[in-house]
Scaffold this active site. Structure first.
Site, PDB file in Angstrom:
ATOM      1  N   LYS A  23       0.840  -1.218   0.000  1.00 29.51           N
ATOM      2  CA  LYS A  23       0.000   0.000   0.000  1.00 29.51           C
ATOM      3  C   LYS A  23       0.867   1.257   0.000  1.00 29.51           C
ATOM      4  O   LYS A  23       0.621   2.186  -0.776  1.00 29.51           O
ATOM      5  CB  LYS A  23      -0.878   0.000   1.247  1.00 29.51           C
ATOM      6  N   ASN A  24       1.919   1.275   0.835  1.00 30.26           N
ATOM      7  CA  ASN A  24       2.665   2.523   0.999  1.00 30.26           C
ATOM      8  C   ASN A  24       3.642   2.790  -0.136  1.00 30.26           C
ATOM      9  O   ASN A  24       4.149   3.895  -0.282  1.00 30.26           O
ATOM     10  CB  ASN A  24       3.367   2.532   2.368  1.00 30.26           C
ATOM     11  N   ARG A  94      -4.397  10.725   3.744  1.00 23.47           N
ATOM     12  CA  ARG A  94      -3.329  11.725   3.946  1.00 23.47           C
ATOM     13  C   ARG A  94      -2.363  11.703   2.766  1.00 23.47           C
ATOM     14  O   ARG A  94      -1.834  12.720   2.352  1.00 23.47           O
ATOM     15  CB  ARG A  94      -2.484  11.383   5.176  1.00 23.47           C
ATOM     16  N   CYS A 118      -3.683  12.493  12.904  1.00 21.15           N
ATOM     17  CA  CYS A 118      -4.470  11.268  12.709  1.00 21.15           C
ATOM     18  C   CYS A 118      -4.400  10.466  13.999  1.00 21.15           C
ATOM     19  O   CYS A 118      -3.896  10.921  15.011  1.00 21.15           O
ATOM     20  CB  CYS A 118      -3.962  10.506  11.507  1.00 21.15           C
ATOM     21  N   ARG A 123       1.722  14.183  13.147  1.00 21.99           N
ATOM     22  CA  ARG A 123       2.198  13.947  11.772  1.00 21.99           C
ATOM     23  C   ARG A 123       2.327  15.239  10.956  1.00 21.99           C
ATOM     24  O   ARG A 123       1.644  15.456   9.965  1.00 21.99           O
ATOM     25  CB  ARG A 123       1.295  12.940  11.073  1.00 21.99           C
ATOM     26  N   PRO A 124       3.205  16.123  11.390  1.00 23.53           N
ATOM     27  CA  PRO A 124       3.436  17.370  10.644  1.00 23.53           C
ATOM     28  C   PRO A 124       4.068  17.081   9.282  1.00 23.53           C
ATOM     29  O   PRO A 124       4.564  15.969   9.039  1.00 23.53           O
ATOM     30  CB  PRO A 124       4.422  18.116  11.548  1.00 23.53           C
ATOM     31  N   GLN A 127       8.849  18.954   6.929  1.00 24.20           N
ATOM     32  CA  GLN A 127      10.020  18.538   6.134  1.00 24.20           C
ATOM     33  C   GLN A 127       9.700  18.475   4.640  1.00 24.20           C
ATOM     34  O   GLN A 127      10.544  18.774   3.801  1.00 24.20           O
ATOM     35  CB  GLN A 127      10.521  17.167   6.627  1.00 24.20           C
ATOM     36  N   ASP A 306       5.044   0.193  11.909  1.00 17.13           N
ATOM     37  CA  ASP A 306       3.743  -0.340  11.465  1.00 17.13           C
ATOM     38  C   ASP A 306       3.526  -1.773  11.918  1.00 17.13           C
ATOM     39  O   ASP A 306       2.462  -2.334  11.687  1.00 17.13           O
ATOM     40  CB  ASP A 306       3.621  -0.266   9.935  1.00 17.13           C
ATOM     41  N   ILE A 328       8.782   6.413  16.826  1.00 16.61           N
ATOM     42  CA  ILE A 328       8.430   7.190  15.633  1.00 16.61           C
ATOM     43  C   ILE A 328       7.202   8.064  15.866  1.00 16.61           C
ATOM     44  O   ILE A 328       7.204   9.252  15.566  1.00 16.61           O
ATOM     45  CB  ILE A 328       8.152   6.242  14.428  1.00 16.61           C
ATOM     46  N   ARG A 398      -8.602  -0.338   5.111  1.00 21.39           N
ATOM     47  CA  ARG A 398      -7.802   0.672   4.397  1.00 21.39           C
ATOM     48  C   ARG A 398      -6.504   0.057   3.880  1.00 21.39           C
ATOM     49  O   ARG A 398      -5.947   0.501   2.890  1.00 21.39           O
ATOM     50  CB  ARG A 398      -7.436   1.819   5.347  1.00 21.39           C
TER      51      ARG A 398
HETATM   52  C1  EPZ Z   1       4.599   6.604   6.358  1.00 19.78           C
HETATM   53  O1  EPZ Z   1       3.947   7.661   7.021  1.00 19.78           O
HETATM   54  C2  EPZ Z   1       3.584   5.479   6.316  1.00 19.78           C
HETATM   55  N1  EPZ Z   1       2.423   5.914   5.556  1.00 19.78           N
HETATM   56  C3  EPZ Z   1       3.178   5.081   7.726  1.00 19.78           C
HETATM   57  O2  EPZ Z   1       2.343   3.942   7.613  1.00 19.78           O
HETATM   58  C4  EPZ Z   1       4.425   4.678   8.507  1.00 19.78           C
HETATM   59  O3  EPZ Z   1       4.052   4.415   9.841  1.00 19.78           O
HETATM   60  C5  EPZ Z   1       5.459   5.800   8.453  1.00 19.78           C
HETATM   61  O4  EPZ Z   1       5.736   6.148   7.087  1.00 19.78           O
HETATM   62  C6  EPZ Z   1       6.775   5.388   9.110  1.00 19.78           C
HETATM   63  O5  EPZ Z   1       7.288   4.265   8.467  1.00 19.78           O
HETATM   64  C7  EPZ Z   1       2.513   5.918   4.216  1.00 19.78           C
HETATM   65  O6  EPZ Z   1       3.537   5.573   3.652  1.00 19.78           O
HETATM   66  C8  EPZ Z   1       1.270   6.340   3.471  1.00 19.78           C
HETATM   67  P1  EPZ Z   1       7.096   9.730   8.316  1.00 19.78           P
HETATM   68  P2  EPZ Z   1       4.648   9.131   7.006  1.00 19.78           P
HETATM   69  O7  EPZ Z   1       7.034  10.992   7.550  1.00 19.78           O
HETATM   70  O8  EPZ Z   1       5.350   9.316   5.713  1.00 19.78           O
HETATM   71  C9  EPZ Z   1       7.776  12.984  11.698  1.00 19.78           C
HETATM   72  C10 EPZ Z   1       0.435   2.642   7.838  1.00 19.78           C
HETATM   73  O9  EPZ Z   1       0.084   2.015   8.843  1.00 19.78           O
HETATM   74  N2  EPZ Z   1       7.679  13.960  10.598  1.00 19.78           N
HETATM   75  O10 EPZ Z   1       8.189   8.757   8.026  1.00 19.78           O
HETATM   76  O11 EPZ Z   1       3.637  10.114   7.428  1.00 19.78           O
HETATM   77  C11 EPZ Z   1       6.447  12.279  11.941  1.00 19.78           C
HETATM   78  O12 EPZ Z   1       5.650  13.035  12.815  1.00 19.78           O
HETATM   79  C12 EPZ Z   1       0.966   4.043   7.995  1.00 19.78           C
HETATM   80  O13 EPZ Z   1       0.440   2.169   6.669  1.00 19.78           O
HETATM   81  C13 EPZ Z   1       7.948  15.299  10.867  1.00 19.78           C
HETATM   82  O14 EPZ Z   1       8.242  15.679  12.003  1.00 19.78           O
HETATM   83  O15 EPZ Z   1       5.712   8.948   8.170  1.00 19.78           O
HETATM   84  C14 EPZ Z   1       6.886  10.982  12.557  1.00 19.78           C
HETATM   85  O16 EPZ Z   1       7.147  11.194  13.933  1.00 19.78           O
HETATM   86  C15 EPZ Z   1       0.779   4.578   9.404  1.00 19.78           C
HETATM   87  N3  EPZ Z   1       7.877  16.193   9.848  1.00 19.78           N
HETATM   88  C16 EPZ Z   1       8.211  10.695  11.861  1.00 19.78           C
HETATM   89  O17 EPZ Z   1       8.650  11.919  11.295  1.00 19.78           O
HETATM   90  C17 EPZ Z   1       7.570  15.814   8.565  1.00 19.78           C
HETATM   91  O18 EPZ Z   1       7.538  16.677   7.672  1.00 19.78           O
HETATM   92  C18 EPZ Z   1       8.114   9.670  10.731  1.00 19.78           C
HETATM   93  O19 EPZ Z   1       7.063  10.080   9.879  1.00 19.78           O
HETATM   94  C19 EPZ Z   1       7.300  14.453   8.317  1.00 19.78           C
HETATM   95  C20 EPZ Z   1       7.368  13.538   9.348  1.00 19.78           C
END
Ligand code: EPZ
Length: 433
Positions: A23-24, A94, A118, A123-124, A127, A306, A328, A398
């Site tokens: 999915k991701n 998202r 969420c 989840r800001p 970056q 995950d 995370i 989902r």
């Molecule tokens: C992706 O989310 C996945 N979703 C998530 O899977 C997964 O848990 C996550 O990566 C970590 O592996 C998709 O790919 C659609 P991140 P993402 O940006 O991209 C912080 C599922 O169950 N952060 O790697 O949103 C953030 O808050 C879902 O399939 C910032 O601070 O995750 C988090 O603490 C749930 N600023 C950390 O980084 C930013 O601009 C990692 O988030 C972006 C992120």
């Protein structure tokens, strides 16, 4: 109509299950597909709600989307006539924000509703926006919309402050048609990052180093047609591995890339399960009570966040005291209260769950708080004594294709019924005894 699962615990899962596409990876790839005006064919798409919602959003901006089968789609971005992704799409999925990077990269402008928080954290996306600005785009947020535009995008050397899957993918999208060279330092290394990079390269992009923490993108003039098949879903596979071990079963999990599952396999072996690796399958068995361990979720290749609710559920039944540290996301233990209602003994202190293994869980009426926690609660119900009902399974649907069919195919005693159909509950209980 809201549905729920009804599950009778106790069956040992046995047999074979085939894993769907990731999915991701698919979410990033579908967004990338609109970056050419030629037709792109994508296969091995998981037939899950998140994917179907994103395909609708892609149609909504004017691209043509032709379903070739439940797992295959042809996309042509030449007819895009609208650069705005509305709040409704972002609320539903998202990852629509990948269209920000794709539209900015292709048309030098895009407008996407700011995603809210969420179930698992705030989840800001700072970056992502930092990356777009580094490429020369102006980015402002007003009235809940992110507005980005650029005269032209110029390659840049970008250092991510946190390892972010979404930011890594969005910056790859925005920079693959930019002038010159972009470097993303501290990039995420998940398998789905590599899949998106391979997909873009199959369209003529020039991306090197995906899968390492330094990705180099040389901007190209344009992208062209391609045919591509999505990698198998690492987390769906891991979920079935945990379910096999939890139910003391013997399951062959087909259509996986074992290397993507290493962090999970190592931990399952450490606590006493058996994991046998084949070219594109893994076989998981367990025939005795498993042991305790320590888990800390980390960016790939560390233990995936995950898989955190699923492994915690397994450890809730293992002997001894385990700890699970969620490094995370800030709010990914909501399922613990549901497990406690089934007899689990878990204390959450900050971002650490301290798990005292118990010998048995008992069935209860529980609720899925989010996608992966929902899957974990299904595992709990499969091993609990007696009946469980799990509502809010829309979260599970989902990200897991045909979840109950795949589990039933392994011997799980479960059905999907409508949420308030007491008769269906009684019928199930009469049927399965
Ligand atoms: C992706 O989310 C996945 N979703 C998530 O899977 C997964 O848990 C996550 O990566 C970590 O592996 C998709 O790919 C659609 P991140 P993402 O940006 O991209 C912080 C599922 O169950 N952060 O790697 O949103 C953030 O808050 C879902 O399939 C910032 O601070 O995750 C988090 O603490 C749930 N600023 C950390 O980084 C930013 O601009 C990692 O988030 C972006 C992120």
């Amino acid at each position: 109509m809201e549905n729920q699962y009804i599950i009778k615990g106790g069956a040992c899962l046995k047999g074979e299950v085939t894993i769907s596409g990731a999915k991701n990876a698919a979410l990033g790839i579908l967004a990338a597909a609109i970056m050419t005006d030629e037709t792109v064919v994508i296969d091995n798409l998981p037939n899950v709600r998140d994917i179907n919602v994103l395909l609708t959003a892609i149609e909504g901006i004017g691209a043509t989307v032709k379903r070739i089968g439940p797992h295959e789609v042809a996309i042509n971005g030449s007819t895009i006539n609208n650069m705005t992704i509305d709040y409704d799409s972002i609320k539903k999925i998202r990852a629509s924000y990948y269209l920000l990077g794709a539209l900015l990269g292709k048309y030098q402008k895009a407008q996407v509703a700011l995603p809210g928080g969420c179930d698992i954290g705030s989840r800001p996306i700072d970056q992502h926006l930092k990356g777009f600005r580094a490429l020369g785009a102006t980015v402002n947020i007003e009235y809940g919309m992110i507005n980005t535009c650029a005269e032209s995008l110029i390659g840049s050397h970008i250092f991510l402050d946190v390892v972010s899957v979404g930011a890594t993918i969005n910056i790859m999208l925005a920079s693959c048609l930019a002038e010159g060279k972009t470097v993303i330092e501290n990039a995420a290394k998940e398998p789905h990052i590599v899949d998106v990079a391979n997909f873009l390269n199959s369209m003529g992009a020039n991306i090197k180093g995906a899968g390492t923490d330094k990705i180099r993108i040389n901007g190209v003039e344009k992208l062209h047609a391609t045919e591509y098949s999505i990698i198998p879903d690492q987390i769906e596979a891991g979920t079935f591995m945990v379910a096999a071990a939890a139910t003391k079963g013997d399951v062959l999990i087909r259509n996986v890339i074992p290397q993507h599952l290493e962090a999970i396999s190592v931990k399952l072996i450490e606590i006493g399960a058996t994991v046998e690796e084949f070219d594109d399958a893994v076989r998981v068995t367990a025939d005795h009570r498993l042991r305790h361990t320590q888990i800390k979720t980390l960016p790939h290749p560390g233990f995936p966040t995950d898989m955190q609710p699923q492994i915690a559920t397994l450890l809730a039944l293992s002997e001894g005291t385990s700890t699970v540290t969620e490094s995370i996301f800030e709010n990914r233990f909501k399922y613990v209260d549901e497990l406690a209602r089934m007899g689990a003994n878990i204390k959450v202190e900050g971002n650490v769950a301290i798990i005292e293994g118990v010998t048995e869980l008992t069935g209860a009426a529980i609720s899925a708080p989010d996608l992966r926690a929902g899957a974990a609660l299904v595992v709990a119900a499969l091993v609990a004594d007696g009946y469980s009902t799990i509502d809010s399974i829309r979260y599970i649907e989902r990200g897991y294709e045909c979840f109950e069919e795949k589990l039933r195919g392994l011997g799980a005693v479960m059905e999907k019924i409508s949420i308030d159909d007491e008769r269906a509950v009684q019928k199930f209980k009469l049927k399965v005894g």
